[in-house]
Design a protein around this motif. Structure first.
Motif, PDB file in Angstrom:
ATOM      1  N   CYS A 109       0.756  -1.209   0.025  1.00 54.25           N
ATOM      2  CA  CYS A 109       0.040   0.076   0.217  1.00 54.25           C
ATOM      3  C   CYS A 109       0.670   1.268   0.073  1.00 54.25           C
ATOM      4  O   CYS A 109       1.693   1.190   0.785  1.00 54.25           O
ATOM      5  CB  CYS A 109      -0.912   0.018   1.245  1.00 54.25           C
ATOM      6  SG  CYS A 109      -2.484  -0.988   1.289  1.00 54.25           S
ATOM      7  N   ALA A 110       0.532   2.252  -0.821  1.00 57.46           N
ATOM      8  CA  ALA A 110       1.390   3.444  -0.847  1.00 57.46           C
ATOM      9  C   ALA A 110       0.964   4.134   0.513  1.00 57.46           C
ATOM     10  O   ALA A 110       1.830   4.744   0.900  1.00 57.46           O
ATOM     11  CB  ALA A 110       0.680   4.347  -2.160  1.00 57.46           C
ATOM     12  N   LYS A 111      -0.264   3.954   1.083  1.00 63.92           N
ATOM     13  CA  LYS A 111      -0.424   4.539   2.439  1.00 63.92           C
ATOM     14  C   LYS A 111      -0.651   3.620   3.366  1.00 63.92           C
ATOM     15  O   LYS A 111      -2.049   3.221   3.493  1.00 63.92           O
ATOM     16  CB  LYS A 111      -1.727   5.749   2.239  1.00 63.92           C
ATOM     17  CG  LYS A 111      -1.132   6.740   1.003  1.00 63.92           C
ATOM     18  CD  LYS A 111      -2.674   7.763   1.159  1.00 63.92           C
ATOM     19  CE  LYS A 111      -2.030   9.015   0.092  1.00 63.92           C
ATOM     20  NZ  LYS A 111      -2.907  10.265  -0.070  1.00 63.92           N
ATOM     21  N   PRO A 112       0.177   3.208   3.777  1.00 67.73           N
ATOM     22  CA  PRO A 112      -0.001   2.110   4.903  1.00 67.73           C
ATOM     23  C   PRO A 112      -0.832   2.417   6.118  1.00 67.73           C
ATOM     24  O   PRO A 112      -1.453   1.473   6.856  1.00 67.73           O
ATOM     25  CB  PRO A 112       1.336   1.654   5.407  1.00 67.73           C
ATOM     26  CG  PRO A 112       2.326   2.705   4.991  1.00 67.73           C
ATOM     27  CD  PRO A 112       1.575   3.592   3.964  1.00 67.73           C
ATOM     28  N   GLU A 113      -1.216   3.729   6.344  1.00 69.76           N
ATOM     29  CA  GLU A 113      -1.816   3.914   7.490  1.00 69.76           C
ATOM     30  C   GLU A 113      -3.277   3.968   7.214  1.00 69.76           C
ATOM     31  O   GLU A 113      -4.411   3.945   7.743  1.00 69.76           O
ATOM     32  CB  GLU A 113      -1.747   5.450   8.085  1.00 69.76           C
ATOM     33  CG  GLU A 113      -2.406   6.692   7.007  1.00 69.76           C
ATOM     34  CD  GLU A 113      -1.369   6.945   5.794  1.00 69.76           C
ATOM     35  OE1 GLU A 113      -1.475   8.025   5.193  1.00 69.76           O
ATOM     36  OE2 GLU A 113      -0.380   6.209   5.465  1.00 69.76           O
ATOM     37  N   TYR A 114      -3.818   3.691   5.980  1.00 67.62           N
ATOM     38  CA  TYR A 114      -4.781   3.672   5.470  1.00 67.62           C
ATOM     39  C   TYR A 114      -5.751   2.496   6.166  1.00 67.62           C
ATOM     40  O   TYR A 114      -5.055   1.371   6.622  1.00 67.62           O
ATOM     41  CB  TYR A 114      -5.077   3.149   3.886  1.00 67.62           C
ATOM     42  CG  TYR A 114      -6.408   3.180   3.551  1.00 67.62           C
ATOM     43  CD1 TYR A 114      -7.322   4.357   3.323  1.00 67.62           C
ATOM     44  CD2 TYR A 114      -6.996   1.980   2.841  1.00 67.62           C
ATOM     45  CE1 TYR A 114      -8.450   4.420   2.817  1.00 67.62           C
ATOM     46  CE2 TYR A 114      -8.222   1.979   2.306  1.00 67.62           C
ATOM     47  CZ  TYR A 114      -8.952   3.187   2.260  1.00 67.62           C
ATOM     48  OH  TYR A 114     -10.566   3.157   1.720  1.00 67.62           O
ATOM     49  N   PRO A 115      -7.000   2.610   6.617  1.00 68.23           N
ATOM     50  CA  PRO A 115      -7.594   1.690   7.248  1.00 68.23           C
ATOM     51  C   PRO A 115      -7.472   0.226   6.806  1.00 68.23           C
ATOM     52  O   PRO A 115      -7.765  -0.087   5.674  1.00 68.23           O
ATOM     53  CB  PRO A 115      -9.074   2.159   7.433  1.00 68.23           C
ATOM     54  CG  PRO A 115      -9.031   3.364   7.277  1.00 68.23           C
ATOM     55  CD  PRO A 115      -7.765   3.908   6.339  1.00 68.23           C
ATOM     56  N   ASN A 116      -7.004  -0.548   7.754  1.00 69.33           N
ATOM     57  CA  ASN A 116      -6.837  -2.229   7.074  1.00 69.33           C
ATOM     58  C   ASN A 116      -7.496  -3.148   7.978  1.00 69.33           C
ATOM     59  O   ASN A 116      -7.483  -3.082   8.940  1.00 69.33           O
ATOM     60  CB  ASN A 116      -5.245  -2.235   7.608  1.00 69.33           C
ATOM     61  CG  ASN A 116      -4.996  -3.728   6.947  1.00 69.33           C
ATOM     62  OD1 ASN A 116      -5.718  -4.337   6.455  1.00 69.33           O
ATOM     63  ND2 ASN A 116      -3.547  -3.877   7.020  1.00 69.33           N
ATOM     64  N   LEU A 117      -8.418  -3.723   7.095  1.00 73.38           N
ATOM     65  CA  LEU A 117      -9.275  -4.816   7.828  1.00 73.38           C
ATOM     66  C   LEU A 117      -8.615  -5.966   8.351  1.00 73.38           C
ATOM     67  O   LEU A 117      -8.960  -6.172   9.366  1.00 73.38           O
ATOM     68  CB  LEU A 117     -10.079  -5.519   6.759  1.00 73.38           C
ATOM     69  CG  LEU A 117     -11.470  -4.668   6.292  1.00 73.38           C
ATOM     70  CD1 LEU A 117     -12.438  -5.562   5.274  1.00 73.38           C
ATOM     71  CD2 LEU A 117     -12.573  -4.319   7.580  1.00 73.38           C
ATOM     72  N   LEU A 118      -7.606  -6.161   7.803  1.00 73.22           N
ATOM     73  CA  LEU A 118      -6.529  -7.301   8.388  1.00 73.22           C
ATOM     74  C   LEU A 118      -6.309  -6.868   9.997  1.00 73.22           C
ATOM     75  O   LEU A 118      -5.923  -8.090  10.670  1.00 73.22           O
ATOM     76  CB  LEU A 118      -5.410  -7.280   7.677  1.00 73.22           C
ATOM     77  CG  LEU A 118      -5.531  -7.738   6.329  1.00 73.22           C
ATOM     78  CD1 LEU A 118      -4.231  -7.860   5.564  1.00 73.22           C
ATOM     79  CD2 LEU A 118      -6.186  -9.281   6.124  1.00 73.22           C
ATOM     80  N   GLY A 153      -9.578 -10.500   6.980  1.00 70.94           N
ATOM     81  CA  GLY A 153      -9.352 -10.004   8.112  1.00 70.94           C
ATOM     82  C   GLY A 153     -10.398 -10.106   9.246  1.00 70.94           C
ATOM     83  O   GLY A 153     -10.338  -9.557  10.326  1.00 70.94           O
ATOM     84  N   PHE A 154     -11.575 -10.515   8.666  1.00 70.70           N
ATOM     85  CA  PHE A 154     -12.760 -10.796   9.675  1.00 70.70           C
ATOM     86  C   PHE A 154     -12.858 -11.727  10.618  1.00 70.70           C
ATOM     87  O   PHE A 154     -11.982 -12.561  10.278  1.00 70.70           O
ATOM     88  CB  PHE A 154     -14.097 -10.655   8.805  1.00 70.70           C
ATOM     89  CG  PHE A 154     -14.578  -9.554   8.076  1.00 70.70           C
ATOM     90  CD1 PHE A 154     -15.277  -8.639   8.535  1.00 70.70           C
ATOM     91  CD2 PHE A 154     -14.051  -9.516   6.836  1.00 70.70           C
ATOM     92  CE1 PHE A 154     -15.617  -7.499   7.858  1.00 70.70           C
ATOM     93  CE2 PHE A 154     -14.566  -8.218   6.096  1.00 70.70           C
ATOM     94  CZ  PHE A 154     -15.093  -7.219   6.533  1.00 70.70           C
ATOM     95  N   ASP A 155     -13.363 -11.514  11.616  1.00 75.47           N
ATOM     96  CA  ASP A 155     -13.597 -12.769  12.725  1.00 75.47           C
ATOM     97  C   ASP A 155     -14.805 -13.292  12.443  1.00 75.47           C
ATOM     98  O   ASP A 155     -15.707 -13.154  12.992  1.00 75.47           O
ATOM     99  CB  ASP A 155     -13.307 -11.871  14.015  1.00 75.47           C
ATOM    100  CG  ASP A 155     -13.351 -13.202  15.273  1.00 75.47           C
ATOM    101  OD1 ASP A 155     -13.356 -14.318  14.890  1.00 75.47           O
ATOM    102  OD2 ASP A 155     -13.562 -12.679  16.317  1.00 75.47           O
ATOM    103  N   VAL A 156     -14.628 -14.462  11.562  1.00 76.59           N
ATOM    104  CA  VAL A 156     -15.755 -15.128  11.180  1.00 76.59           C
ATOM    105  C   VAL A 156     -16.395 -15.966  12.401  1.00 76.59           C
ATOM    106  O   VAL A 156     -15.682 -16.940  12.961  1.00 76.59           O
ATOM    107  CB  VAL A 156     -15.446 -16.087   9.839  1.00 76.59           C
ATOM    108  CG1 VAL A 156     -16.619 -16.681   9.453  1.00 76.59           C
ATOM    109  CG2 VAL A 156     -14.949 -15.244   8.773  1.00 76.59           C
ATOM    110  N   GLN A 157     -17.636 -15.610  12.661  1.00 73.38           N
ATOM    111  CA  GLN A 157     -18.385 -16.228  13.731  1.00 73.38           C
ATOM    112  C   GLN A 157     -18.915 -17.553  13.295  1.00 73.38           C
ATOM    113  O   GLN A 157     -19.372 -18.360  14.224  1.00 73.38           O
ATOM    114  CB  GLN A 157     -19.340 -15.487  14.484  1.00 73.38           C
ATOM    115  CG  GLN A 157     -18.719 -14.174  15.040  1.00 73.38           C
ATOM    116  CD  GLN A 157     -17.752 -14.514  16.358  1.00 73.38           C
ATOM    117  OE1 GLN A 157     -18.529 -14.883  17.297  1.00 73.38           O
ATOM    118  NE2 GLN A 157     -16.431 -14.203  16.387  1.00 73.38           N
ATOM    119  N   GLY A 158     -19.457 -17.664  12.100  1.00 77.14           N
ATOM    120  CA  GLY A 158     -20.095 -18.752  11.589  1.00 77.14           C
ATOM    121  C   GLY A 158     -20.827 -18.401  10.365  1.00 77.14           C
ATOM    122  O   GLY A 158     -20.956 -17.163  10.120  1.00 77.14           O
ATOM    123  N   SER A 159     -21.449 -19.280   9.869  1.00 77.22           N
ATOM    124  CA  SER A 159     -22.582 -19.341   8.773  1.00 77.22           C
ATOM    125  C   SER A 159     -23.873 -20.005   9.124  1.00 77.22           C
ATOM    126  O   SER A 159     -23.747 -20.842   9.888  1.00 77.22           O
ATOM    127  CB  SER A 159     -22.056 -19.974   7.429  1.00 77.22           C
ATOM    128  OG  SER A 159     -20.676 -19.646   7.342  1.00 77.22           O
TER     129      SER A 159
END
Ligand SMILES: Cc1cc2nc3c(=O)[nH]c(=O)nc-3n(C[C@H](O)[C@H](O)[C@H](O)COP(=O)(O)O)c2cc1C
Length: 188
Positions: A109-118, A153-159
């Motif tokens: 990323c050119a702008k690493p401060e950009y919000p990152n879901l990870l 990067g989501f914390d998947v709780q289930g389907s």
């Protein structure tokens, strides 16, 4: 705590909406603040692949996804619901999934401060309805989707899913699912 419901069915008050609402009801019972978006009623354009998000630090498409980015980034948990259309999520739902590329940093990323879901680890529940009566028909696909969202990067709780729904109220004949859905929402 804020829980965001994203409904990817074009059919108003259909099975998917009822399923997502039941999950959100469970979360609300535990005191969560709920916000719901019907993707079909929004102006959502497909990703252009311009990669401006990686250079400018934000998606340059001027549409309702800008509001959704803010909601997604500020939510503690998200419930993403879609009917199955031709063996997968609706194009409407896929549109916002593609647009999540603006929130990822799995490439330089050119702008690493950009919000990152990870780094955000927002909790996520995936909800589906489909017409085929076999409750195991899309198991592999649902696992694959959990893998995709974990990678993002989501914390998947289930389907959770409901099979055999053709008419918009068919889910009502499977009332046991609502208890399961509410329990999932409470867990969120
Ligand atoms: C264009 C279209 C494609 C569909 N494709 C599938 C499919 O591949 N497999 C399936 O089991 N059901 C399929 N269905 C049925 C829907 O998934 C099902 O009726 C679902 O519950 C609709 O959700 P809704 O009531 O929220 O609109 C399809 C329906 C439509 C309109």
């Amino acid at each position: 705590m804020k829980v965001l419901g994203l409904i990817g069915s074009p059919r108003k008050d259909g099975n998917t909406e009822k399923l997502v609402n039941a999950i959100l009801d469970g979360a609300a019972e535990k005191g969560a603040e709920i916000k719901i978006y019907h993707l079909a009623r929004m102006d959502l354009k497909p990703c252009k692949g311009c990669m401006s998000c990686k250079l400018e630090g934000k998606c340059i498409i001027d549409d309702d996804m800008q509001e959704l980015y803010k909601e997604i980034l500020s939510a503690d948990a998200i419930v993403l619901g879609s009917p199955i259309y031709m063996w997968e999520i609706t194009a409407l739902t896929k549109t916002i999934v593609d647009r999540l590329i603006a929130l990822t940093c799995w490439q330089p990323c050119a702008k690493p401060e950009y919000p990152n879901l990870l780094r955000i680890k927002t909790r996520l529940v995936l909800a589906y309805t489909y017409g085929n009566p076999d409750p195991n028909n899309f198991n592999q696909y649902f696992k694959y989707m959990e893998g995709l969202f974990s990678f993002l990067g989501f914390d998947v709780q289930g389907s959770i899913w409901v099979s055999g729904t053709i008419g918009p109220d068919d889910i009502l004949h499977q009332s046991e699912i609502f208890e399961e859905a509410r329990a999932l929402g409470k867990k969120l």
